[in-house]
Scaffold this motif. Structure first.
Motif, PDB file in Angstrom:
ATOM      1  N   ALA A   3       0.817  -1.141   0.413  1.00 49.14           N
ATOM      2  CA  ALA A   3       0.092  -0.020   0.106  1.00 49.14           C
ATOM      3  C   ALA A   3       1.085   1.495   0.057  1.00 49.14           C
ATOM      4  CB  ALA A   3      -0.862   0.251   0.868  1.00 49.14           C
ATOM      5  N   THR A   4       0.413   2.091  -0.658  1.00 52.40           N
ATOM      6  CA  THR A   4       0.955   3.196  -0.765  1.00 52.40           C
ATOM      7  C   THR A   4       1.224   4.082   0.939  1.00 52.40           C
ATOM      8  OG1 THR A   4       1.199   5.504  -1.329  1.00 52.40           O
ATOM      9  CG2 THR A   4      -1.063   4.994  -1.023  1.00 52.40           C
ATOM     10  N   SER A  46      -5.072   6.975   0.423  1.00 52.75           N
ATOM     11  CA  SER A  46      -4.813   6.724  -0.979  1.00 52.75           C
ATOM     12  C   SER A  46      -4.357   8.305  -1.369  1.00 52.75           C
ATOM     13  CB  SER A  46      -6.517   6.634  -1.843  1.00 52.75           C
ATOM     14  OG  SER A  46      -7.098   7.822  -0.700  1.00 52.75           O
ATOM     15  N   ASN A  47      -4.222   9.751  -1.015  1.00 56.40           N
ATOM     16  CA  ASN A  47      -3.885  10.885  -1.314  1.00 56.40           C
ATOM     17  C   ASN A  47      -2.591  10.694  -2.110  1.00 56.40           C
ATOM     18  OD1 ASN A  47      -2.800  13.725  -1.380  1.00 56.40           O
ATOM     19  ND2 ASN A  47      -3.287  14.141   0.219  1.00 56.40           N
ATOM     20  N   SER A  63       2.813   8.400  -4.749  1.00 56.88           N
ATOM     21  CA  SER A  63       1.996   7.309  -5.726  1.00 56.88           C
ATOM     22  C   SER A  63       2.008   7.593  -6.433  1.00 56.88           C
ATOM     23  CB  SER A  63       0.730   6.534  -4.957  1.00 56.88           C
ATOM     24  OG  SER A  63      -0.167   6.622  -4.896  1.00 56.88           O
ATOM     25  N   GLY A  97      -1.932   4.555  -5.924  1.00 61.54           N
ATOM     26  CA  GLY A  97      -1.914   3.890  -4.873  1.00 61.54           C
ATOM     27  C   GLY A  97      -0.890   2.714  -4.258  1.00 61.54           C
ATOM     28  N   GLU A 111      -7.577   1.278  -3.735  1.00 59.31           N
ATOM     29  CA  GLU A 111      -7.728   1.515  -2.001  1.00 59.31           C
ATOM     30  C   GLU A 111      -8.843   0.259  -2.001  1.00 59.31           C
ATOM     31  OE1 GLU A 111      -9.767   5.554   0.119  1.00 59.31           O
ATOM     32  OE2 GLU A 111      -9.839   5.393  -2.325  1.00 59.31           O
ATOM     33  N   ALA A 127      -5.328  -1.923  -0.800  1.00 54.22           N
ATOM     34  CA  ALA A 127      -5.088  -0.916   0.003  1.00 54.22           C
ATOM     35  C   ALA A 127      -5.175  -1.738   1.313  1.00 54.22           C
ATOM     36  CB  ALA A 127      -4.338  -0.360  -0.021  1.00 54.22           C
ATOM     37  N   ASN A 128      -6.372  -1.016   1.450  1.00 52.95           N
ATOM     38  CA  ASN A 128      -7.124  -1.152   2.949  1.00 52.95           C
ATOM     39  C   ASN A 128      -7.516  -2.373   3.774  1.00 52.95           C
ATOM     40  OD1 ASN A 128      -7.838   1.581   2.604  1.00 52.95           O
ATOM     41  ND2 ASN A 128     -10.187   1.231   2.078  1.00 52.95           N
TER      42      ASN A 128
END
Length: 578
Positions: A420-421, A452-453, A474, A503, A521, A524-525
C-alpha cells in the motif's frame, strides 16, 4: 441544475454533467468503449452516440454536456444501428482470435459485441501488424488495438512518461511509441498502467507461465516461489472467493498444490529490506554532510526506471537496498541453499508479483550476487498466477489454510503494508525509531503517511529533538511534481517513499483488471487491516530475519549484507538493464 428528458423521462442534473451521466442517474445504460470517467472522455469510438432533438447528427454521450430542455433518445433504431455499425467497423480492424487472447471473458469489446448482438462482420478484415519486442515485459499487439487512446491518456496525464502517441492520419492512424522505437529502447517504466486501462488485449504483460510449468516439471530443479504482499489482497478476485476466506495461508496452500517445492512469503524480504533501508537512512541521517538529500526508497523498479531516465541527478539519492524480491532471491541462493544442502545453480526462484516491472528487474545483470546466476529467475504477475492455476487444474476454493515454509516464510505486519502507498515509509519509520531509541513506537504512530492521497508529508518527532521530514508519493505524475518541487527549493525532505503505480503495489500493473474500475484503494485497505491484526508489527521482530543476521549476515550494512542485499544504483542503465 438543468432539466432534460431522456427517452421521455424527465431528468434533473448538474449543468456540468454529460448526457452519459444524466442517463446513468436514471438507470439508462448507454454502451461505451473508449470512455473512462475523468481520464478519457473524447468520443473516439462513437459507440455511445445518442439522438438529440434539433441536431441532424448523432452526438457522443460521453462528452456532450447537458442543456436545459434537451430531448435525448438513447436507443432509437437509428442509434442502435449506428452503434452496431461502429462496432462492426472496429471489429473489422481487430484480431478476433478471442479463444487465444488473455482478455477473453474480460474484454470490453467482446462484451459490447455480445450486447449489440453482433454475429457477423460485413466488412473486409484489415489488420495492422507489428513486431513484438522480445526484450520488453510489456507486449503490444497492433492487430488488437481499437485506437481508444486510453493508454496515451494514462501514460501522459497520470504517469507523465509520454511513451505512447497517436501516429498517422486517416485510415492509417495508429497508436505507437512516441519515437516509433522498440519499447525496450524507450523510457517506459513498465508500470503497466496502460495495460490495466486497455479495454482489450492490445497491451499485455509478457506471459511466462510456460517457463514456470517447465521448471516445475524438471526433476533436477528445486523450485522456490515467493508471493508479494499486494498479491494476497487480489489473487482471489478472478476465482470469486470471498476476501475474508482468501487468507495468505490459503494462497500458500494453492502455490504448494501447483507443485512448488518450497512456498515462501516476500514479506520476509520486505522485513529484511526494512532492516537494511532503515539502517541506511540512520547512517545517512547521522552523517548528513556526506550525502545528497532526501533519501528515496528503492524497492519499486518502475520508480527506479523513472528516476534514471527522467531525473538522473537524483539517482545518487536512492537507497542502495535491493527490493524485497531481489533480497529474497539473493538469500534463497546463498543462505537457504547452504542450509538445505542445495546447489544454487539448480534452484529456480519464482516470484508472484502485482507488477510488470519486476519481470525486467530480475533480468538486470548487476542483480546476480548470490551465485552468479540471476537472484530471481522468473516473475509472474497476479494475472498470470490465475492462468497458471487454471492450466494446472487446481481448485482454490477447495483448499484449507497451510503455513508458508520456514525459515524464509515469516513476515510481520510492517512487511504486509509494503503493498500500500505509505506502507514502506510506515514500516521503515517503525524500525528506524526503534534503532534510534531502543524502544518500539506505537505501530500506528505514523498514520499521516497512510491513505490514498497521492502526495502525503509529515514531520516525525523522536526523542532528543530529532525531527525527520518525510513524504510519500504514488503515481509517477505525483513523483514528477515532488521532484520538480525539490529542484525549485519549494520543499525539503529527509526521507521519501515513491511508488510508480497510483495507490502503490495494490494498484499495480500486474493485478487483476476490472472494467473501468480502480481497485487499488480497497486492496490497500485490506493490507492495513491484516497489519492491524498481526501479533508482530515491526520488522525487527521477525525472528527468521534476526536468525539470518545471527547466523549469516552478522548485522545490517555488514560486508556480507552489502554484497548480497545492496546494489550500486549508478551501475546499470535502463536501455540495456546491464
Amino acid at each position: 441544475m438543468v432539466t432534460l428528458t431522456i427517452n421521455g423521462q424527465s431528468v434533473q442534473i448538474e449543468a456540468s454533467a454529460t448526457i452519459l451521466d444524466a442517463a446513468k442517474s436514471v438507470g439508462v445504460e448507454i454502451p461505451t468503449l473508449c470512455y473512462w470517467k475523468g481520464l478519457n472522455q473524447i468520443g473516439a469510438c462513437r459507440v455511445c452516440v445518442v439522438e438529440v432533438a434539433g441536431y441532424d447528427r448523432l452526438l457522443p454521450a460521453c462528452e456532450t454536456i447537458v442543456e436545459e430542455g434537451m430531448e435525448v433518445r438513447t436507443h432509437s433504431p437509428c442509434v442502435v444501428q449506428a452503434r452496431k455499425t461502429n462496432v462492426q467497423l472496429i471489429l473489422s480492424e481487430h484480431n478476433t482470435s478471442c479463444t487465444s487472447c488473455v482478455r477473453s471473458g474480460n474484454c470490453e469489446l467482446q462484451r459490447l459485441a455480445d450486447e449489440l448482438n453482433i454475429t457477423r462482420i460485413p466488412y473486409e478484415k484489415r489488420l495492422e501488424r507489428n513486431a513484438i519486442d522480445q526484450i520488453s515485459p510489456l507486449v503490444r499487439e497492433a492487430d488488437k488495438c481499437v485506437k481508444c487512446m486510453r493508454c496515451i491518456q494514462v501514460c501522459d496525464n497520470i504517469q507523465t512518461v509520454n511513451i505512447w502517441s497517436f501516429l498517422g492520419i486517416g485510415s492509417g492512424a495508429t497508436v505507437g511509441t512516441t519515437e516509433n522505437k522498440p519499447l525496450s529502447q524507450t523510457d517506459c517504466t513498465y508500470c503497466g498502467q496502460c495495460v490495466t486501462h486497455c479495454p482489450v488485449g492490445a497491451l499485455t504483460a509478457r506471459d511466462d507461465t510456460d517457463r514456470v510449468i517447465e521448471a516445475l516439471a524438471d526433476p533436477n530443479l528445486t523450485t522456490l516461489v515467493q508471493v508479494a504482499p499486494a498479491v494476497r489482497a487480489a489473487w482471489q478476485e478472478e476465482f470469486g472467493i470471498d476476501s475474508d476466506a482468501a487468507t495468505p495461508q490459503r494462497l500458500a496452500a494453492l502455490l504448494r498444490r501447483l507443485g512448488f517445492d518450497y512456498v515462501f512469503d516476500t514479506n520476509f524480504g520486505a522485513d529484511l529490506t526494512i532492516m537494511e533501508e532503515a539502517s541506511e537512512f540512520i547512517e545517512r541521517f547521522t552523517h548528513k554532510d556526506e550525502y545528497q538529500w532526501p533519501m528515496f526508497t528503492s524497492c519499486c523498479p518502475g520508480w527506479m526506471r523513472f528516476v534514471k531516465t527522467q531525473y538522473p541527478e537524483f539517482v545518487a539519492n536512492t537507497s542502495t537496498a535491493k527490493s524485497p524480491q531481489q533480497m529474497f532471491g539473493a538469500i534463497a541462493k546463498s543462505y537457504f541453499a547452504e542450509r538445505m544442502g542445495l546447489d544454487p545453480h539448480n534452484i529456480r526462484v519464482v516470484s508472484i508479483m502485482p507488477c510488470m516491472a519486476k519481470k525486467r528487474e530480475c533480468e538486470i545483470e548487476t542483480l546476480r550476487d548470490a551465485c552468479g546466476d540471476p537472484d530471481v529467475d522468473l516473475v509472474l504477475t497476479t494475472r498470470e498466477l490465475t492462468r497458471l492455476v487454471k492450466a494446472l487444474g487446481v481448485a482454490p476454493d477447495t483448499l484449507q489454510d497451510e503455513e508458508f515454509d520456514s525459515p524464509l516464510g515469516e513476515g510481520t505486519g510492517a512487511a504486509t503494508i509494503f503493498g500500500a502507498t505509505g506502507g514502506v515509509m510506515d514500516a521503515a519509520l517503525r524500525t528506524a525509531y526503534y534503532l534510534l531509541t531502543g524502544a518500539n513506537p506505537d505501530p500506528d504512530a505514523f498514520e499521516d503517511v497512510r491513505g490514498s492521497n497521492p502526495w502525503k508529508e509529515t514531520v516525525v518527532k523522536a526523542p532528543g529533538d530529532i525531527n525527520v521530514r518525510v513524504a510519500v508519493v504514488s503515481g509517477l505524475g505525483s513523483a514528477r511534481k515532488l521532484l520538480d518541487a525539490l529542484k525549485r527549493g519549494d520543499v525539503e525532505y529527509d526521507f521519501v517513499e515513491v511508488m510508480a503505480c497510483p495507490g502503490g503495489c495494490a494498484g499495480g500493473g500486474g493485478q487483476p483488471i476490472h472494467e473501468r474500475e480502480e481497485y487499488g484503494e480497497p486492496r490497500a485497505n485490506a493490507l492495513w487491516k491484516l497489519d492491524a491484526n498481526m501479533s508482530a508489527r515491526f520488522s525487527h521482530e521477525n525472528r527468521s530475519v534476526m536468525t539470518l543476521y545471527d547466523e549469516y549476515l552478522e548485522k545490517p550494512l555488514s560486508e556480507n549484507s552489502h554484497r548480497l542485499l545492496h546494489v550500486d544504483q549508478l551501475a546499470w542503465n535502463v536501455r540495456s538493464d546491464s
